[in-house]
Structure formats: C-alpha cells, structure tokens
Design a protein around this motif. Structure first.
Motif, mmCIF file in Angstrom:
data_model
loop_
_atom_site.group_PDB
_atom_site.id
_atom_site.type_symbol
_atom_site.label_atom_id
_atom_site.label_comp_id
_atom_site.label_asym_id
_atom_site.label_seq_id
_atom_site.Cartn_x
_atom_site.Cartn_y
_atom_site.Cartn_z
ATOM 1 N N TRP A 64 0.819 -1.205 0.000
ATOM 2 C CA TRP A 64 0.000 0.000 0.000
ATOM 3 C C TRP A 64 0.852 1.254 0.000
ATOM 4 O O TRP A 64 0.639 2.178 -0.772
ATOM 5 N N ALA A 65 1.812 1.238 0.882
ATOM 6 C CA ALA A 65 2.678 2.413 0.985
ATOM 7 C C ALA A 65 3.343 2.711 -0.353
ATOM 8 O O ALA A 65 3.368 3.846 -0.828
ATOM 9 N N ALA A 66 3.841 1.639 -0.979
ATOM 10 C CA ALA A 66 4.536 1.800 -2.247
ATOM 11 C C ALA A 66 3.580 2.330 -3.319
ATOM 12 O O ALA A 66 3.883 3.293 -4.024
ATOM 13 N N LEU A 67 2.428 1.705 -3.361
ATOM 14 C CA LEU A 67 1.453 2.108 -4.381
ATOM 15 C C LEU A 67 1.071 3.569 -4.205
ATOM 16 O O LEU A 67 1.036 4.342 -5.165
ATOM 17 N N ILE A 68 0.793 3.933 -2.964
ATOM 18 C CA ILE A 68 0.380 5.310 -2.721
ATOM 19 C C ILE A 68 1.470 6.285 -3.124
ATOM 20 O O ILE A 68 1.218 7.334 -3.711
ATOM 21 N N LYS A 69 2.675 5.900 -2.825
ATOM 22 C CA LYS A 69 3.788 6.773 -3.205
ATOM 23 C C LYS A 69 3.830 6.961 -4.712
ATOM 24 O O LYS A 69 4.034 8.069 -5.223
ATOM 25 N N GLU A 70 3.648 5.894 -5.414
ATOM 26 C CA GLU A 70 3.685 5.988 -6.873
ATOM 27 C C GLU A 70 2.535 6.845 -7.397
ATOM 28 O O GLU A 70 2.715 7.625 -8.330
ATOM 29 N N VAL A 71 1.403 6.673 -6.779
ATOM 30 C CA VAL A 71 0.273 7.486 -7.221
ATOM 31 C C VAL A 71 0.551 8.953 -6.929
ATOM 32 O O VAL A 71 0.264 9.837 -7.737
ATOM 33 N N GLU A 72 1.124 9.192 -5.768
ATOM 34 C CA GLU A 72 1.485 10.578 -5.445
ATOM 35 C C GLU A 72 2.389 11.156 -6.529
ATOM 36 O O GLU A 72 2.217 12.286 -6.974
ATOM 37 N N ARG A 125 0.064 4.057 -17.831
ATOM 38 C CA ARG A 125 0.726 3.987 -16.530
ATOM 39 C C ARG A 125 -0.315 4.136 -15.414
ATOM 40 O O ARG A 125 -0.325 3.394 -14.439
ATOM 41 N N ALA A 126 -1.206 5.095 -15.591
ATOM 42 C CA ALA A 126 -2.257 5.308 -14.589
ATOM 43 C C ALA A 126 -3.155 4.082 -14.487
ATOM 44 O O ALA A 126 -3.548 3.657 -13.402
ATOM 45 N N GLN A 127 -3.450 3.517 -15.635
ATOM 46 C CA GLN A 127 -4.294 2.333 -15.631
ATOM 47 C C GLN A 127 -3.646 1.198 -14.855
ATOM 48 O O GLN A 127 -4.307 0.464 -14.119
ATOM 49 N N ALA A 128 -2.362 1.071 -15.016
ATOM 50 C CA ALA A 128 -1.638 0.028 -14.282
ATOM 51 C C ALA A 128 -1.764 0.262 -12.786
ATOM 52 O O ALA A 128 -2.001 -0.669 -12.006
ATOM 53 N N LEU A 129 -1.644 1.503 -12.405
ATOM 54 C CA LEU A 129 -1.775 1.842 -10.979
ATOM 55 C C LEU A 129 -3.161 1.488 -10.473
ATOM 56 O O LEU A 129 -3.319 0.890 -9.403
ATOM 57 N N ALA A 130 -4.149 1.830 -11.255
ATOM 58 C CA ALA A 130 -5.529 1.549 -10.846
ATOM 59 C C ALA A 130 -5.743 0.052 -10.695
ATOM 60 O O ALA A 130 -6.384 -0.416 -9.745
ATOM 61 N N THR A 131 -5.186 -0.684 -11.633
ATOM 62 C CA THR A 131 -5.312 -2.142 -11.561
ATOM 63 C C THR A 131 -4.678 -2.670 -10.282
ATOM 64 O O THR A 131 -5.270 -3.455 -9.539
ATOM 65 N N ARG A 132 -3.474 -2.197 -10.020
ATOM 66 C CA ARG A 132 -2.787 -2.646 -8.799
ATOM 67 C C ARG A 132 -3.616 -2.293 -7.581
ATOM 68 O O ARG A 132 -3.675 -3.047 -6.610
ATOM 69 N N TRP A 133 -4.238 -1.126 -7.619
ATOM 70 C CA TRP A 133 -5.056 -0.663 -6.500
ATOM 71 C C TRP A 133 -6.179 -1.662 -6.209
ATOM 72 O O TRP A 133 -6.345 -2.125 -5.095
ATOM 73 N N SER A 134 -6.901 -2.021 -7.254
ATOM 74 C CA SER A 134 -8.027 -2.929 -6.995
ATOM 75 C C SER A 134 -7.529 -4.338 -6.680
ATOM 76 O O SER A 134 -8.156 -5.065 -5.908
ATOM 77 N N GLU A 135 -6.372 -4.688 -7.226
ATOM 78 C CA GLU A 135 -5.788 -5.977 -6.871
ATOM 79 C C GLU A 135 -5.496 -6.011 -5.375
ATOM 80 O O GLU A 135 -5.788 -6.975 -4.679
ATOM 81 N N LEU A 136 -4.936 -4.939 -4.900
ATOM 82 C CA LEU A 136 -4.590 -4.862 -3.479
ATOM 83 C C LEU A 136 -5.840 -4.979 -2.627
ATOM 84 O O LEU A 136 -5.858 -5.659 -1.601
ATOM 85 N N ILE A 137 -6.879 -4.313 -3.063
ATOM 86 C CA ILE A 137 -8.124 -4.391 -2.311
ATOM 87 C C ILE A 137 -8.626 -5.815 -2.286
ATOM 88 O O ILE A 137 -9.011 -6.339 -1.246
#
Lengths: 254, 254
Positions: free
Chosen positions: B172-180, B193-205
């Motif tokens: 989570w920390a890493a993902l949030i940092k990247e989104v920041e 790139r943003a889409q990849a982040l979003a995917t990772r986000w929902s994967e994490l959830i």
DNA sequence: ATTTGACTCTGACGCAGCGTAAGAGTTTAG
DNA sequence: CTAAACTCTTACGCTGCGTCAGAGTCAAAT
C-alpha cells in the motif's frame, strides 16, 4: 486440533480491537447480530478471529449509516443487491445532508439579522426563520396563495385588517422583484441603491412583527401540507437574491 | 372586555395552523413547553393568538436543530446570548454535516469498488470501508503504526505470518507513493501507466481478504482511540490520490 | 331528545442504540 | 488468599413524538 492454539478474546479485549464498547457487544448479542462463538462456563463471552471479521463488517456498515436491523438483514445475505443498497443508502444520507444545509443556512441568515438588528428579540427571530423557510420556495408559495389558502386567509382574517396582510405580501413581492432586477443588472452590493434595498429588507423583517400572523398562517398551512410537495422544487431566483442581500448587509455593517 | 371576541382554537385547528400534530401539542404541554392559555371545563385545550406566536418560535427553533429542552431554556430567557447560541448551534450542525460527508464519500468509494470488482462480497466490502476510513488520515496512521501499535501487531500476529501483513503494508505504501508521484507529474488518469496503478489498487483491495486481519487490528486500535485525535488533521495527499485513482478507474471501465 | 360522526382527553407502550448504574459472580496478579 | 479488575444479567433513561385503547364531549342531523 488447532483449537487450542486459537486465541480467544474476552469482551473487553475484543471490544477494544474494533473500537466498540462492551455494552455494544452485549447489545449485538441480544439482537442476535453478533453472538460470540463460545461462552465460558461462567457465562463469559468468548470471541475469536472470525468474530473479529464479522464485527468489522458491522462497524463498517454502521459507519455508512445502516441501522442495526438493516445490517442484520444484510449480513444474513437477505439484501436485495449490493449496488442498489449502497445507492439507496447514499441517497438517504444525501437527503439528510441537504436538510442540515437548510438548517445551517437558516442559522446563518438569522445570525446576519441579529448582527444587523443588534440584540433582536427571540420572538422576532421566529418570524424571521419563518420568512427564511419561505424564501427559497417563493415560486409555489405563490401557487399556494393563489389557490385556496388565499381565500382561507382572508376568511379568517377577522382580528387584523386584511389590507395589512396584503400590504406586507406586496411589500415583499415588490422588494424581491427589485432585488432580482439589481442582480440581473449586476449591481454592486456595496452601491447606494443596493444599500437601500438591504435597509428596506431589514425594515420589512422588523415590521413583520406587526401584521403578519395571517401570513404566517398561510405559510403554516402550506408547511403542514409539506408531504405533498413535489420532490424537486425549482427556485427561479432564491439563492441569488439571498446572496445579494447578504452581501449588501455585509458591506454595510463592516 | 374584549375577552369574548377573542378567537380560541381547539387542538386540531391550532395544530394545523403551525403544521404540527395534536400529539405534539400534548407533548409540549406535558413538557411545560407550551401550555394552552385555557382549558375548557371538559379539559379541552384552548389556545389563542399569543400561543400561536409561541408555537411558531418553537417550530423555528426546532427547525434549526435545538432540542426541546434547549428550546425551553431559550424561551425562558435562560439562554446565554443570542449570537452565541446561534453560532454554537451552527457549529454543531456543521460537524454533523461533516460526518455525513464522510459517510457519503465512503459509500461512493465502495460503489466504485463494487463497480470495478463486479459483485464483490460483503465481507470484502467491510475491509474496503476499513481501508477507506484509513485513507483520508494516512499521515497519523503512520504515527500510530510507528509507535506502539506496530510492536503490538507483530506480537499478536501468530496465526498469520507477519511477512504477509508487512507485505501488504508495504504494498500500500509503495502504491500510494507511486500514485502521489503520478499526481505530482500531472499524469493523465487515462494513460497506460495510470491504468496500471488503478489495476494494482483494486488488486490490493481484493488481496486484502488474505492476510489483513492484523492490519485491521492496528487500524481498530487507532479507531478506538479516536476521541484523542486532533481536531483538524492535515491530509498531505489523500484527496488527490483518491481522485486520481477514481478517475483512472472511471476511464478504464467506461 | 337522541343518535351519529367528528373531536378531545388521558394513559401507556414502542422505537434506536446503546449509557449507566445496581447487585452479584469470576478471574488473576501479588 | 485477598483485592483489583473483569464479567454477567436486569432494567431504567434518553429524544420526540406515533399509535393504539378506552372513554368523554360537542355540534349537527334525525
């Protein structure tokens, strides 16, 4: 056989994990919403991992405003559909919020009036709030007044001369129209003309103590009928007129 | 001697004038909040003009959120000061509104998640809302985790390998940092790139169902302590990060 | 004069979600 | 073994009326 190394929580401990009180756990137990997986011989409630998850769900659903009964249904899987439930809940809360917004607005306006009129009396304040409740909905206020209420009012207006009532109604209507014009003309709220309007506005509010019982009654009839109001009532001017007057008063008194 | 031409209202009639119910009048009478000026021989409540004014005041004060007891005090003249009372009341209501805003936000995010993940399960939803509650307050979440909770968590993490927990935290920390970073770079939410982040986000959830009990406990300890939270908690990123992800998800699924 | 229909009255319980004693038993650290 | 710290069950309190229930009242129609 891993029964023995599974950690069991007593009430207090368990409660703190999720930020609820022991009493709440009792309550949930009583409701059958969350029963501990075991009781000790002494009758102590003993919770475990899986119970934590359940309680978390409860807390979460509570946070978004579901009642305990709804939560019970939901967790039984008896809920219609997830998306639908969420949407409905959101809409319900949004309505509550709108209600609070109205109250806040009313208070703000009351604060202005008090600031302008000094230590205004409480009685006056009530009238003011009455007027406030009216303002935003002027359009179908007219409707109400034109249909039956108007005659009703005149019929019962025995104690107070009707011309007083109608005068105040006309006064308000005229004033609002002028303010609307000022808004349309993008007049500066600090201008002399705007100041004059603001003065008249507060004069009217003050004068309201005089002959307004009947007007109030009309409004009240209307308000009593509020369940029949259409859901979305257009406001042809309300907000802008209000904002203008408020601004004008602010310019004046500061 | 004008006693005889003064109109007296019976309960029903009087109630309708102000839009309250007869039962409410009984209630107010019982509380001593509004007693009719007379009772008939049969015990009927008889109200008159001056009572109308009083009731109007009550209704108005109720509208802006005062309790009946407060109203009673206020109308007895026992209120501190008009301006102060109004201000306090407004602040109180504004707080309630803020609370509702939080709930609305939570539901909206939950709706997004459901929309993205399809018919997500209720259990999952609870976790999600837990995470949601966390999000906005990430800054001192860190505080909580770094101080004592961190050790507490590790201590009690017997059933589930601690590395799983810490892994999710790091994820989570890493993902949030990247989104920041993406936000700071004003990256397009629709970009790959943003889409990849979003995917990772929902994967994490999604993955949260696996090893997150401990994380939840940390959060819960924190939540249990919520009375000690500072009033205004800065949100160094929360909103923007959230908005970015939400936008990215919207772009993807539509 | 009386029946009827429309009102009115006084209790009193119900609801939502626990808070808060009260009185009594249990567990646990010292 | 005792005292402190917990736990349990009961049960009333709070907010603002809604909603019967049972009974009396009032005005008009018969």
């Amino acid at each position: 056989m891993n029964k023995r190394n599974e950690k069991l929580f007593k009430a207090r401990e368990f409660a703190q994990l999720t930020g609820v009180t022991v009493r709440a756990l009792h309550h949930y137990d009583g409701l059958g919403l969350l029963k501990p997986s075991r009781y000790s011989q002494a009758g102590y409630r003993l919770y475990r991992e899986s119970d934590v998850a359940r309680l978390e769900q409860i807390v979460a659903l509570k946070f978004i405003g579901f009642s305990l009964n709804e939560i019970k249904r939901i967790l039984k899987g008896a809920a219609v559909d997830l998306a639908t439930a969420l949407r409905r809940q959101r809409e319900a809360i949004e309505q509550k919020r709108a209600r609070l917004d109205l109250a806040i607005k009313a208070i703000q306006r009351a604060e202005y009036v008090v600031a302008v009129n000094g230590q205004s009396s409480w009685e006056l304040l009530a009238k003011i709030i009455g007027v406030i409740n009216m303002q935003g909905n002027m359009d179908w206020t007219r409707k109400y007044y034109s249909e039956e209420a108007r005659r009703e009012i005149e019929k019962r207006a025995a104690t107070i001369p009707p011309e007083v009532i109608e005068q105040s109604q006309r006064d308000w209507a005229a004033l609002i129209k002028e303010v609307e014009a000022a808004v349309a003309a993008k007049e500066d709220p600090a201008s002399d003309r705007a100041q004059a309007l603001a003065t008249r506005w507060s004069e009217l509010i003050k004068g309201f103590t005089g002959g307004n019982a009947e007007v109030q009654r009309g409004l009240n009839k209307m308000y009593a009928d509020r369940n029949n109001w259409p859901a979305s009532t257009p406001k042809p001017f309300g907000d802008q007129v209000e904002a203008f007057i408020v601004e004008a008063m602010r310019c004046a008194k500061k």
